[in-house]
Design an enzyme around this catalytic site. Structure first.
Site, PDB file in Angstrom:
ATOM      1  N   LYS A  21       0.835  -1.202   0.000  1.00 44.77           N
ATOM      2  CA  LYS A  21       0.000   0.000   0.000  1.00 44.77           C
ATOM      3  C   LYS A  21       0.874   1.258   0.000  1.00 44.77           C
ATOM      4  CE  LYS A  21      -3.839   0.239   2.404  1.00 44.77           C
ATOM      5  NZ  LYS A  21      -4.825   0.392   3.517  1.00 44.77           N
ATOM      6  N   GLU A  34      10.109  -5.573   4.160  1.00 45.75           N
ATOM      7  CA  GLU A  34      10.323  -6.877   3.532  1.00 45.75           C
ATOM      8  C   GLU A  34       9.993  -6.833   2.039  1.00 45.75           C
ATOM      9  OE1 GLU A  34       8.856  -7.654   7.801  1.00 45.75           O
ATOM     10  OE2 GLU A  34       8.377  -6.288   6.156  1.00 45.75           O
ATOM     11  N   GLY A  90      -5.316  -4.718   5.144  1.00 40.35           N
ATOM     12  CA  GLY A  90      -4.517  -5.681   4.391  1.00 40.35           C
ATOM     13  C   GLY A  90      -5.083  -7.081   4.401  1.00 40.35           C
ATOM     14  N   ARG A  91      -5.506  -7.554   5.575  1.00 41.30           N
ATOM     15  CA  ARG A  91      -6.008  -8.930   5.674  1.00 41.30           C
ATOM     16  C   ARG A  91      -7.410  -9.096   5.107  1.00 41.30           C
ATOM     17  NH1 ARG A  91      -5.401  -6.332  10.324  1.00 41.30           N
ATOM     18  NH2 ARG A  91      -7.087  -6.083  11.828  1.00 41.30           N
ATOM     19  N   GLU A 148      -4.753 -11.451  13.824  1.00 37.36           N
ATOM     20  CA  GLU A 148      -4.394 -10.042  13.716  1.00 37.36           C
ATOM     21  C   GLU A 148      -5.603  -9.162  14.007  1.00 37.36           C
ATOM     22  OE1 GLU A 148      -1.133  -8.575  10.947  1.00 37.36           O
ATOM     23  OE2 GLU A 148      -2.914  -7.777   9.946  1.00 37.36           O
ATOM     24  N   HIS A 183      -3.065 -37.964  10.283  1.00 35.84           N
ATOM     25  CA  HIS A 183      -1.876 -38.778  10.558  1.00 35.84           C
ATOM     26  C   HIS A 183      -0.788 -37.960  11.235  1.00 35.84           C
ATOM     27  CE1 HIS A 183      -3.225 -42.346   8.274  1.00 35.84           C
ATOM     28  NE2 HIS A 183      -3.936 -41.440   7.615  1.00 35.84           N
ATOM     29  N   LYS A 196       8.682  -3.994  14.127  1.00 36.97           N
ATOM     30  CA  LYS A 196       9.221  -3.325  12.941  1.00 36.97           C
ATOM     31  C   LYS A 196      10.147  -2.176  13.334  1.00 36.97           C
ATOM     32  CE  LYS A 196       5.303  -4.167   9.812  1.00 36.97           C
ATOM     33  NZ  LYS A 196       4.265  -3.515   8.982  1.00 36.97           N
TER      34      LYS A 196
END
Length: 546
Positions: free
Chosen positions: A209, A215, A270-271, A356, A387, A507
């Site tokens: 954005k 990152e 964002g999510r 979040e 399993h 951050k």
């Protein structure tokens, strides 16, 4: 606004607490024995999704009390405020309108007096035109080669949703193209994603954005260097990079033509953004029409959540059941087990969406709260999960409510495989609910020595979620189901489900530590003794490499 500090002392909460003490020892065996029609009555439908919640440790009275709690907490009013575009994200003074991203073209939704639906569809139209050009071979790389590889660079909501959707909808994708996702700042993530692809046939989608995310921009700069060095052309960026961002100055500075920038809005978290321009990689994979179908699924669930009575409302039912187990049974985790290999990244997507959103410790008034909020979300696809960790769910000492997600019809031509898959899903729900007693084992001839070890107590709750098949439309409905489920929980707990301030501290500290790791001479370290020692140890290894 409800006073969160008083939540556990409200009439509805106290009534639920008393009821919990009455019902806590009741088993699912008892509940089903007392009601032969329980499996038909404890279910709901909406947006082509079927929910069987009969295998939960609840009665009709439990539901009645949970609905009373929801109404007391103002769920319906707060839901309507969200759909109207009011600024319910109070800490950032923003509207919460991911629902506008999938609103039909003819609808109208206003934010600060401006109808945002035309803006949304203008971006979707530009995305569709671009996707058609790339998929149809009209958008070429700088050497004239057709684009065969798409690498999405983003992190958090800028990659989890698109990656999940591309995997889920692989049967609907253009198989001549390869889609990869880079998120981690670990250099191996980028190296592995690009080591076997031709730069001349590769398109990078940079999703950020602000176009400043550490990152994402670190990986984006590496991608630019990789491409330019491989092709030997400084002008290669224009043909091989597009941006999903709102910062046109930074995009232009990077070297991307802003004509190839696709924007979104500050009222999209964002999510909650996989159906915005952040989903450009998904549209490139499945095409504009299938992306449109996914949006239709989102909208169908939005409409269901907005209009269905609470008693028949899928997101409300699931959200209130989460509150029931989290706050009264003390269940600290929740499992999500999709019985569809295409949904292998769906639990990871839900981890961000739920944790979040609802991992908060203060209420909307900024006051510390005295009850548990969001549970830990985790899971893996069945039958693989059976399993690995199902043993703990069946016979461990922790109560872990689970959502089991399946589809009645397969996308694969191997129908027999699908019958086995779904038989396992139904069997696990049954086994978790009812288990097997020592008496039943003895009747089956179990050796007495083994019997205590083979007993499964049952009484483990599950939701069973069924749809016809895993299509783009179904995926949209499924994601929206969980979005509104999360919203329901947040309203009951009186928290802001749409900010994420807890992400910021790490951050900031990383920004301080990075130059301390790379400085030629060790700078003065002012952290705690542990962090200082770790930095020195790390620097010591860097010295050995020189």
């Amino acid at each position: 606004m409800p006073d969160a500090s008083r939540l556990i002392r409200t009439q509805a909460w106290q009534a639920l607490k008393t009821h919990y003490e009455e019902i806590r020892a009741t088993t699912l065996r008892q509940l089903f024995a007392e009601d032969a029609t329980r499996g038909e009555s404890f279910c709901a439908r909406g947006a082509e999704i079927f929910l069987d919640y009969s295998k939960n440790r609840i009665t009709a009275k439990t539901l009645s009390l949970l609905f009373a709690l929801a109404r007391e907490r103002g769920l319906e009013a707060r839901r309507d405020a969200m759909f109207r575009g009011e600024k319910i994200n109070i800490t950032e003074d923003r509207a919460v309108l991911h629902t506008a991203l999938r609103a039909p073209r003819w609808s109208s939704i206003h934010v600060e007096g401006r109808d945002v639906v035309p803006e949304v569809h203008a971006v979707l139209d530009r995305m569709s035109d671009f996707a058609d050009r790339v998929r149809g071979g009209k958008w070429l790389g700088c050497t004239g080669k057709r684009i065969k590889n798409v690498v999405n660079i983003g992190i958090g909501g800028s990659y989890l949703g698109p990656e999940m959707a591309c995997l889920a909808l692989r049967p609907f994708s253009q198989r001549s193209m390869d889609f990869r996702f880079v998120s981690n700042v670990d250099g191996s993530d980028f190296s592995e994603a690009t080591q076997d692809i031709d730069p001349a046939e590769t398109l990078f989608v940079i999703s950020s954005k602000t176009f400043t995310t550490l990152e994402t921009m670190t990986n984006a700069l590496t991608a630019r260097q990789w491409l330019v060095e491989a092709l030997g052309r400084g002008d290669a960026v224009a043909a091989h990079f597009v941006a999903v961002s709102t910062n046109d100055a930074k995009v232009r500075e990077f070297g991307i033509d802003t004509a190839n920038m696709f924007g979104f809005w500050d009222w999209v978290g964002g999510r909650y953004s996989m159906d915005s321009a952040i989903g450009l990689s998904t549209m490139l994979a499945v095409g504009p029409q299938n992306f449109k179908e996914m949006l239709a699924g989102f909208h169908a669930m939005d409409d269901h959540f907005k209009t269905a009575p609470l008693e028949q409302n899928l997101p409300v039912l699931m959200g209130l059941l989460t509150v029931w187990y989290n706050n009264f049974f003390g269940a600290q985790t929740m499992g999500v087990m999709p019985y569809a290999s295409g949904l292998k990244r769906f639990p990871a997507y839900l981890q961000q969406l739920q944790m979040e959103s609802n991992g908060k410790h203060v209420d909307l008034g900024g006051r510390s709260i005295d009850y548990q909020t969001g549970p830990v979300i985790w899971g893996e696809p069945g039958t693989d999960a059976q399993h690995s960790f199902y043993q703990l769910i069946h016979q461990g000492t922790k109560l872990i409510p689970c959502d089991l997600i399946g589809f009645c019809l397969p996308l694969s031509p191997l129908e027999h495989h699908h019958h086995l898959l779904m038989a396992n899903m139904f069997a696990q729900a049954e086994a978790l609910a009812f288990g097997k007693t020592a008496e039943e084992l003895a009747a089956e001839g179990s050796p007495a020595l083994q019997t205590p070890f083979r007993v499964c107590e049952g009484n483990r709750p599950t939701n069973v979620i069924l749809a016809e098949r895993l299509t783009p439309k179904t995926l949209g409905s499924l994601v929206a189901l969980y979005e509104h489920n999360v919203f329901t929980q947040g309203v009951v707990w009186d928290i802001d489900s749409f900010d994420q301030w807890g992400v910021e501290l790490g951050k900031v500290l990383a920004g301080q530590i990075t130059p301390e790791l790379t400085a030629e001479r060790e700078p003065p370290l002012k952290h705690d003794s542990s962090t200082n020692a770790l930095i020195r140890r790390y620097r010591g290894f860097q010295g050995r490499r020189q």
